[in-house]
Structure formats: C-alpha cells, structure tokens
Design a protein around this motif. Structure first.
Motif, PDB file in Angstrom:
ATOM      1  N   PRO A  66      76.086 -86.599  52.478  1.00 54.65           N
ATOM      2  CA  PRO A  66      77.171 -85.640  52.010  1.00 54.65           C
ATOM      3  C   PRO A  66      76.812 -84.385  51.801  1.00 54.65           C
ATOM      4  O   PRO A  66      75.791 -83.951  51.686  1.00 54.65           O
ATOM      5  CB  PRO A  66      77.708 -86.315  50.650  1.00 54.65           C
ATOM      6  CG  PRO A  66      76.176 -86.880  50.104  1.00 54.65           C
ATOM      7  CD  PRO A  66      75.539 -87.387  51.388  1.00 54.65           C
ATOM      8  N   LEU A  67      77.859 -83.521  52.266  1.00 61.08           N
ATOM      9  CA  LEU A  67      77.738 -81.819  52.490  1.00 61.08           C
ATOM     10  C   LEU A  67      77.641 -81.315  51.060  1.00 61.08           C
ATOM     11  O   LEU A  67      78.258 -81.482  50.025  1.00 61.08           O
ATOM     12  CB  LEU A  67      78.726 -81.296  53.207  1.00 61.08           C
ATOM     13  CG  LEU A  67      78.590 -81.308  54.583  1.00 61.08           C
ATOM     14  CD1 LEU A  67      80.198 -80.742  55.010  1.00 61.08           C
ATOM     15  CD2 LEU A  67      77.606 -80.429  54.817  1.00 61.08           C
ATOM     16  N   THR A  68      76.532 -80.477  50.693  1.00 59.09           N
ATOM     17  CA  THR A  68      76.404 -79.742  49.905  1.00 59.09           C
ATOM     18  C   THR A  68      76.095 -78.148  50.045  1.00 59.09           C
ATOM     19  O   THR A  68      75.926 -78.019  51.454  1.00 59.09           O
ATOM     20  CB  THR A  68      75.183 -80.291  48.640  1.00 59.09           C
ATOM     21  OG1 THR A  68      73.879 -80.002  49.518  1.00 59.09           O
ATOM     22  CG2 THR A  68      75.521 -81.694  48.359  1.00 59.09           C
ATOM     23  N   ASP A  69      76.305 -77.355  49.186  1.00 59.28           N
ATOM     24  CA  ASP A  69      75.971 -76.133  49.536  1.00 59.28           C
ATOM     25  C   ASP A  69      74.676 -75.755  49.962  1.00 59.28           C
ATOM     26  O   ASP A  69      74.404 -75.066  50.974  1.00 59.28           O
ATOM     27  CB  ASP A  69      76.231 -75.040  48.290  1.00 59.28           C
ATOM     28  CG  ASP A  69      77.665 -74.815  48.051  1.00 59.28           C
ATOM     29  OD1 ASP A  69      78.523 -75.129  48.640  1.00 59.28           O
ATOM     30  OD2 ASP A  69      77.877 -74.357  46.751  1.00 59.28           O
ATOM     31  N   LYS A  70      73.667 -76.512  49.424  1.00 59.85           N
ATOM     32  CA  LYS A  70      72.124 -76.525  49.805  1.00 59.85           C
ATOM     33  C   LYS A  70      71.998 -76.952  51.056  1.00 59.85           C
ATOM     34  O   LYS A  70      71.181 -76.606  51.944  1.00 59.85           O
ATOM     35  CB  LYS A  70      71.229 -77.390  49.010  1.00 59.85           C
ATOM     36  CG  LYS A  70      69.940 -77.464  49.247  1.00 59.85           C
ATOM     37  CD  LYS A  70      69.060 -78.031  48.262  1.00 59.85           C
ATOM     38  CE  LYS A  70      67.624 -78.128  48.725  1.00 59.85           C
ATOM     39  NZ  LYS A  70      66.569 -78.904  47.591  1.00 59.85           N
ATOM     40  N   LYS A  71      72.722 -77.954  51.569  1.00 55.49           N
ATOM     41  CA  LYS A  71      72.556 -78.804  52.936  1.00 55.49           C
ATOM     42  C   LYS A  71      73.164 -77.708  53.972  1.00 55.49           C
ATOM     43  O   LYS A  71      72.877 -77.471  55.098  1.00 55.49           O
ATOM     44  CB  LYS A  71      73.219 -79.898  53.059  1.00 55.49           C
ATOM     45  CG  LYS A  71      72.408 -81.229  52.498  1.00 55.49           C
ATOM     46  CD  LYS A  71      73.135 -82.474  52.308  1.00 55.49           C
ATOM     47  CE  LYS A  71      72.413 -83.344  51.521  1.00 55.49           C
ATOM     48  NZ  LYS A  71      72.991 -84.684  51.761  1.00 55.49           N
ATOM     49  N   LYS A  72      74.293 -76.972  53.502  1.00 56.06           N
ATOM     50  CA  LYS A  72      74.962 -76.128  54.678  1.00 56.06           C
ATOM     51  C   LYS A  72      73.965 -74.901  54.697  1.00 56.06           C
ATOM     52  O   LYS A  72      73.785 -74.493  55.994  1.00 56.06           O
ATOM     53  CB  LYS A  72      76.227 -75.426  53.846  1.00 56.06           C
ATOM     54  CG  LYS A  72      77.279 -76.275  53.861  1.00 56.06           C
ATOM     55  CD  LYS A  72      78.435 -75.746  53.095  1.00 56.06           C
ATOM     56  CE  LYS A  72      79.627 -76.584  53.008  1.00 56.06           C
ATOM     57  NZ  LYS A  72      80.776 -75.723  52.188  1.00 56.06           N
ATOM     58  N   GLU A 113      70.553 -75.223  54.697  1.00 51.90           N
ATOM     59  CA  GLU A 113      69.393 -75.753  55.502  1.00 51.90           C
ATOM     60  C   GLU A 113      69.994 -75.964  56.947  1.00 51.90           C
ATOM     61  O   GLU A 113      69.407 -75.743  58.064  1.00 51.90           O
ATOM     62  CB  GLU A 113      69.275 -77.170  55.066  1.00 51.90           C
ATOM     63  CG  GLU A 113      68.450 -77.199  53.765  1.00 51.90           C
ATOM     64  CD  GLU A 113      67.061 -76.660  53.715  1.00 51.90           C
ATOM     65  OE1 GLU A 113      66.349 -76.610  54.900  1.00 51.90           O
ATOM     66  OE2 GLU A 113      66.765 -75.543  53.014  1.00 51.90           O
ATOM     67  N   ASN A 167      78.347 -70.043  58.670  1.00 48.86           N
ATOM     68  CA  ASN A 167      76.986 -69.893  57.745  1.00 48.86           C
ATOM     69  C   ASN A 167      75.840 -69.169  58.454  1.00 48.86           C
ATOM     70  O   ASN A 167      74.857 -68.749  58.011  1.00 48.86           O
ATOM     71  CB  ASN A 167      76.677 -71.097  57.354  1.00 48.86           C
ATOM     72  CG  ASN A 167      77.293 -71.729  55.958  1.00 48.86           C
ATOM     73  OD1 ASN A 167      77.284 -70.975  54.995  1.00 48.86           O
ATOM     74  ND2 ASN A 167      78.365 -72.456  56.290  1.00 48.86           N
TER      75      ASN A 167
END
Length: 322
Positions: free
Chosen positions: A37-43, A45, A96
C-alpha cells in the motif's frame, strides 16, 4: 532483453526468472510491497529509484518480482489494478520527480497464469539528456550504483548538466554486428584467420559533435591490420585500474568537419570505411584467454573513456564492455 517493451508479457517475466537474469545498472526487481500500500515514504522511494535510472544510463524497473542476491526468484502476489492503476503509478512518478521525465513508459502485464486478476508494472526509464538531472521527492539527486539508488556528488550533477550543452560520445565494438564470432586456426600459420572488427561511435546527447579525438587501445598480442583511416602505434603500455601494465596497440583518429559529418544523436558512424582485421595467435588456439582493451574519446566540453575485452573460449571470440 531484446524484445520490445510493448511485446512483453507474463511469459517474458517467467523467462527472465528461469534464465536468472541478474539485476544490473539498467535493470531492477521490486516486490509489490515497494509500491503498495502507498505511503509518503514509498512515494519518496519510488521517486529515488526512477530518477536514479534517468540520471544514469536509463533502464527498467519491474514492480512485482521477488529477488535473492539480485537474481529473480518468482513473481510476487501481483497488484490489484483497481487498487493501484497504471495511471495512478504514472501520476505518482510525475508529481514526485522534477523536472518530469519525458518518454517514460509503464507497461501493465496481466498475470494470466500465476495470479489471474492481478498485474505487474514494468517501468521503462530513458536516460536524461535534454532535461537533466532529475530531482527526487526528498530534494536530492540520485544515480544507480551497485544495484542501488545512491545520492550523487556535486561533480556528478554538474556532469549531467553538461549533457544538455555538449556531445556525449561512446564507442561500440562488434564483429560485423555480432558480439561473438568463430575463430579458425591453421596449424601452419602463426595467426588465425582474420575476423572483421567494426568500431562505431554513438552520440547520446542532443548536441552534435563536429570534432573529436578518438583513441582505441587493443592488446598487443592480437594482430591488427593496418588501416588508412587510423594512425596505428605498436607496443606501448596501458596502465589498468589495478596498476597492471598491458602492452597495447594504439589506434587513433581525429574526426572533424567538413571531411566527416557531425556526429548526431541517434546515428552510429563507423570510424573506418573498411573493417579492421583482427587475428589471434596460433598458440592461443583451444585455450581460454581474456584480452583487456580500452578506449578514450574527447570532444569540446567532454571526455569519455572505458574498458572492454575480447574473451576467447572454445575457439570463439566474444567482445564485451567492462
């Protein structure tokens, strides 16, 4: 992979896993958890990984494949396209990374046999040239290094900025368009039959090169034919990265208009009108040998260099960059 991206399918991915196609400078495998699931941290990365490819040589990221030791092991569970669509992934990348990466392509691959209803995403990233470098969401610039995305040094950022205003010249070496060629030996001859070595120059930048100084250094144990297009100097020494010295033959040429055409992006030019003839010493027949070679090319505003090698095995000669 030589198959065009638009023709990739689940079978393509399964074949890569079966053949143990290793991650490299231009290929990366990511599990589904890297983007969902998407999180700000994954965005962040995602932006780091994608921009690193663009700031390096370009390449492909496959989201949905597990790996171990940089070798793909299996297709992951796959992604639900209703939960994370191709369009949503593209929007995350575009919003991003600054400036936006032109010509980025996302291929959605249906998992027809391994997990029906789920998909993988293959992201094809071109090398940044006209608009470069690209900044990730954390306001840093990244490159590919040792299978990872690492922060770039100031001089590396400046080097990428140079791509927009100067040529970016590189050599390619082949045997008449092939990477491998059989070598024929005759016992009564000191060298094998000659094979054709083709050297072409490529410009990866938009800025054309009107002038260039070209040098190729080939292991002196290999016999080279004389060429009217090249200046040839025998038995000089090249110092390798480990300070080892190798006797080499130097081939050089000055490329200049109007005698030569400008070297434009997208066009490969042969540096000689006729192939260079190359032969292997008879005493190397039926043995395994590695012949380390190098190249250097300069044009106003740029200098590039690199190593390549000829590999002799089973009386076949293969050329590869190092």
């Amino acid at each position: 992979m030589t198959t065009p991206l638009k023709q990739w399918s689940e079978e393509t991915i399964l074949s890569m896993i079966k053949d143990k196609v290793q991650e490299n400078l231009e290929l990366d495998y990511k599990e589904c958890a890297a983007i969902f699931p998407l999180t700000d941290k994954k965005k962040i990365e995602i932006s780091k990984d994608v921009s690193a490819f663009a700031n390096s040589a370009g390449g492909i990221i496959i989201y949905g494949v597990k790996e171990n030791g940089h070798i793909p092991t299996e297709i992951d569970t796959g992604l639900n396209p209703n939960a994370l669509s191709k369009e949503r992934l593209e929007q995350i990348i575009n919003s991003n990374i600054h400036p936006r990466i032109n010509r980025l392509i996302i291929k959605q691959i249906e998992l027809i046999t391994t997990n029906p209803g789920h998909v993988l995403y293959v992201v094809s990233i071109p090398q940044a040239t006209t608009i470069a470098p690209h900044q990730a969401a954390d306001k840093r610039y990244y490159k590919r290094f040792n299978f990872e995305s690492v922060a770039m040094e100031d001089y590396e950022i400046r080097d990428i900025l140079r791509r927009t205003t100067t040529p970016d010249l590189h050599f390619h070496f082949s045997f008449g368009g092939q990477d491998t060629v059989p070598i024929q030996f005759s016992q009564d001859q000191p060298f094998s039959e000659e094979v054709d070595l083709i050297i072409t120059v490529e410009n990866r930048a938009e800025e054309p090169a009107s002038y260039a100084v070209m040098e190729v250094f080939i292991d002196s144990s290999l016999k080279l034919s004389k060429s009217t297009d090249l200046k040839m100097v025998d038995n000089i020494f090249l110092t390798l990265k480990d300070d080892q010295k190798v006797a080499i033959t130097q081939l050089s040429q000055n490329w200049a208009i109007p005698v030569k055409l400008p070297i434009f992006k997208g066009t490969n030019f042969r540096i000689t009108d006729t192939p260079i003839k190359l032969a292997i010493p008879q005493e190397h027949a039926d043995s395994e040998k590695v012949y380390i070679c190098a190249w250097n090319i300069s044009s106003p505003g740029m200098t590039n260099s690199g190593y390549f090698a000829f590999f002799l095995k089973n009386n076949c000669l293969t050329v590869a960059k190092l």
